[in-house]
Design an enzyme around this catalytic site. Structure first.
Site, PDB file in Angstrom:
ATOM      1  CG  MET A   1      -2.143  -0.992   0.935  1.00 46.58           C
ATOM      2  SD  MET A   1      -3.141  -0.469  -0.492  1.00 46.58           S
ATOM      3  CE  MET A   1      -4.510  -1.592  -0.396  1.00 46.58           C
ATOM      4  CB  SER A   2       0.517   4.618   1.395  1.00 44.30           C
ATOM      5  OG  SER A   2      -0.627   4.908   0.624  1.00 44.30           O
TER       6      SER A   2
END
Length: 407
Positions: A114-115
């Site tokens: 993800m981020s």
């Protein structure tokens, strides 16, 4: 029906591009992104992987504060057991002191970051700045002239690195009309609900400015995607190969990484990279070793590390004035990294659903947690995890201070 639509059949049924984000599917889908979405390989190169010496200890009984105010202390083990942990590890002075995997995950499993992907893209940009290929003070249109009529006209590379452009983009993951949802639809990460552009770059061209560039910090995934586009334009190299050359092959990685790509082969720079637990620990070590990998190879310059840790004079003011509720008083965001408190003792890479690289410089500790929280954001789980890692770091510092040679 093609293989993407068929998806993978697990105990939960068929997991595909339409349902992979359902809470009951996350533990499996985060470890099998290539089974239902297109990806590109980020080669680790031919170098021998860096050593990760192991001296395992039981950290489960370390006491940490509860994320619920007024509640009694809890154990690190209980925090890991109640925060949908897929795997976690702690490295102290380059030696792994705990490494645990849950469910189907193991040391060879690649997991969606993800981020945390943003911090890897930030490091690629840092390497290009170090080599003079990229100028952080240049305008984005210097590298991508076709954006002259877009909302990003007038914005500088530095604004992307620190997420302080004036672009209108909502990061509300649960709002079906938000910018992040519309971008997910554009790249095929979510079912299409309304007509719109197809592909990452066509989507980014549609974004409009709401305020002057260079103002307050506002967390927006589109900033990293634009940064990745700028890196590709400046270097003339697509991100999978670029990241391999300037970052992944220099870390001493033991596994190839992958990146999810859109319909045209463009990477999902803001959250689509997949890597192993151990290789993310190797990445974290770069910020303990003044830009050197565990192999001793230079990944980022000392200057880039220093200005990442120090920020600009207004970085913390820009963070404090942000419209977002980040619950990190005195913190800042710099070069795609989080600083959750005053000073630079602790540096974070973070991603939704519970992904974290925790770097504690005084303790010389790197911790990594890969998770599959049901909700994208969960402050209770987030601050429980931070409390667990802070408590381990504090224990390691006390232990070092009271060791016989320091007596």
């Amino acid at each position: 029906m093609d293989d993407t639509q068929i998806g993978a059949v697990t105990g939960a049924g068929a997991i595909n591009a339409l349902n992979w984000k359902l809470p009951e599917n996350l533990h499996w889908s985060f470890q099998h992104m290539a089974d239902f979405l297109p990806t590109a390989e980020i080669p680790r190169g031919s170098a021998t992987p860096s050593e990760l010496p192991v001296a395992l200890r039981n950290l489960d009984l370390v006491l940490a504060p509860s994320s619920i105010p007024g509640a009694p202390l809890v154990t690190v083990g209980s925090i890991m057991a109640t925060t949908h942990t897929d795997a976690w590890m702690v490295s102290h002075r380059g030696t792994v002191i705990t490494e645990q995997y849950f469910g189907q995950m193991n040391e060879d499993s690649s997991h969606l970051l993800m981020s945390m992907s943003k911090s890897l893209i930030g490091a690629v940009a840092g390497s290009l700045c170090d080599s003079g290929v990229l100028d952080p003070d240049a305008q984005i249109t210097d590298y991508i002239p076709e954006l002259a009529d877009s909302g990003y006209a007038g914005a500088r590379v530095r604004h992307l690195l620190d997420m302080c452009s004036g672009i209108d983009f909502s990061e509300n993951y649960l709002d079906p009309l938000s910018g992040i949802r519309r971008m997910s639809e554009a790249i095929g990460w979510a079912p299409t609900s309304t007509p719109g552009p197809t592909g990452m770059y066509p989507f980014l061209k549609t974004l409009q400015r709401k305020t002057a560039h260079g103002g307050v910090f506002e967390y927006r995934s589109c900033e990293t995607d634009m940064l990745g586009w700028v890196c590709e334009a400046a270097s003339g190299t697509a991100m999978p190969q670029l990241m391999s050359e300037v970052l992944w092959s220099k870390l001493g990685s033991e596994s190839d990484a992958t990146i999810c790509i859109d319909q045209y082969g463009t990477g999902t720079f803001d959250g689509g990279i997949n890597a192993t637990l151990r290789d993310m620990a190797r990445f974290g070590a770069v910020f303990l070793n003044e830009g050197l990998s565990l192999t001793g190879e230079r990944v980022l310059s000392e200057d880039w590390i220093t200005q990442t840790l120090e920020g600009d004079p207004d970085s913390r003011d820009a963070f404090a004035a942000s419209p977002g509720d980040y619950r990190m008083p005195g913190g800042m965001y710099r070069n795609q990294m989080w600083f959750p408190s005053p000073g630079n003792d602790v540096v974070l890479c973070m991603g939704i659903h519970g992904q974290m690289v925790y770097i504690n410089r005084p303790a010389q500790m790197v911790a990594v947690k890969l998770s599959s929280w049901p909700l994208p954001q969960d402050p209770i789980k987030l601050y429980a995890t931070l409390g667990a890692f802070d408590s381990i770091a504090a224990a390691l510092i006390v232990e070092a201070q009271t060791a016989p040679e320091n007596a």
